[in-house]
Design a protein around this motif. Sequence first.
Motif, PDB file in Angstrom:
ATOM      1  N   CYS A 158      -5.845   2.543   1.423  1.00 40.47           N
ATOM      2  CA  CYS A 158      -5.493   1.247   0.827  1.00 40.47           C
ATOM      3  C   CYS A 158      -5.492   0.156   1.900  1.00 40.47           C
ATOM      4  O   CYS A 158      -5.990  -0.951   1.666  1.00 40.47           O
ATOM      5  CB  CYS A 158      -4.123   1.340   0.159  1.00 40.47           C
ATOM      6  SG  CYS A 158      -3.485  -0.223  -0.481  1.00 40.47           S
ATOM      7  N   CYS A 164       0.830  -1.207   0.000  1.00 46.08           N
ATOM      8  CA  CYS A 164       0.000   0.000   0.000  1.00 46.08           C
ATOM      9  C   CYS A 164       0.866   1.260   0.000  1.00 46.08           C
ATOM     10  O   CYS A 164       0.623   2.224   0.740  1.00 46.08           O
ATOM     11  CB  CYS A 164      -0.974   0.013   1.186  1.00 46.08           C
ATOM     12  SG  CYS A 164      -2.350  -1.134   1.006  1.00 46.08           S
ATOM     13  N   LYS A 191      -8.319  -0.724  -2.753  1.00 46.41           N
ATOM     14  CA  LYS A 191      -7.269  -1.177  -3.656  1.00 46.41           C
ATOM     15  C   LYS A 191      -7.860  -2.174  -4.639  1.00 46.41           C
ATOM     16  O   LYS A 191      -8.795  -2.894  -4.305  1.00 46.41           O
ATOM     17  CB  LYS A 191      -6.101  -1.777  -2.879  1.00 46.41           C
ATOM     18  CG  LYS A 191      -6.472  -2.929  -1.967  1.00 46.41           C
ATOM     19  CD  LYS A 191      -5.401  -3.228  -0.933  1.00 46.41           C
ATOM     20  CE  LYS A 191      -4.460  -4.301  -1.376  1.00 46.41           C
ATOM     21  NZ  LYS A 191      -3.425  -4.637  -0.411  1.00 46.41           N
ATOM     22  N   ILE A 235      -4.420   1.701  -6.201  1.00 43.25           N
ATOM     23  CA  ILE A 235      -4.715   1.953  -4.790  1.00 43.25           C
ATOM     24  C   ILE A 235      -5.172   3.395  -4.640  1.00 43.25           C
ATOM     25  O   ILE A 235      -4.954   4.222  -5.524  1.00 43.25           O
ATOM     26  CB  ILE A 235      -3.496   1.695  -3.867  1.00 43.25           C
ATOM     27  CG1 ILE A 235      -2.342   2.663  -4.178  1.00 43.25           C
ATOM     28  CG2 ILE A 235      -3.022   0.246  -3.987  1.00 43.25           C
ATOM     29  CD1 ILE A 235      -1.163   2.578  -3.204  1.00 43.25           C
TER      30      ILE A 235
END
Length: 172
Positions: free
Chosen positions: A115, A81, A120, A108
Amino acid sequence: MAWIKSKSFFTSLMILVALLGVSVGGTVHKVGDSNGWTMMGVDYGSWASSRTFQVGDSLVFEYNNEFHDVTQVTPHDFELCDPSKPLATYQTGSDTVTLTKPGFQHFICGVPGHCDIGQKLDILVFPASLGPVAVPVPGPVRSPRSSPSPSPSPVADSPTNAPQYQMGPSPL
């Protein structure tokens, strides 16, 4: 005079390309359906698994750009992320991303924490299809002949003794 002909040809060609582009365009996928691109209420993994993505398709991300963005990232940054090295960033609130190559694509929300709680999307993009797949159609099947007559007869070649044909199953 040759210039006028070439200009006319060019114009005709451009119209043809535009028409073909409209008729062979890919599928438009609105990410998250009616919920759009948001932090809550959408399982993007489930959403993506119910669709097939091909080169030429488009993803439409609709979201409030005061609170979200769309960041395309590498597989590694998707897992972490991490939006710090984006491949592309979209921030209008209504972004269309055309899928131009086969393979995995990862998106994302680059806003910290979004995220991590599920905003995402990773998808597998297949090569563009080449149109309908040809289905082979079986040809006529010759039925076995009856055993030959014990003696030659002038009616041996008559239509009633001609080979019989049977059609195979019809295609679906």
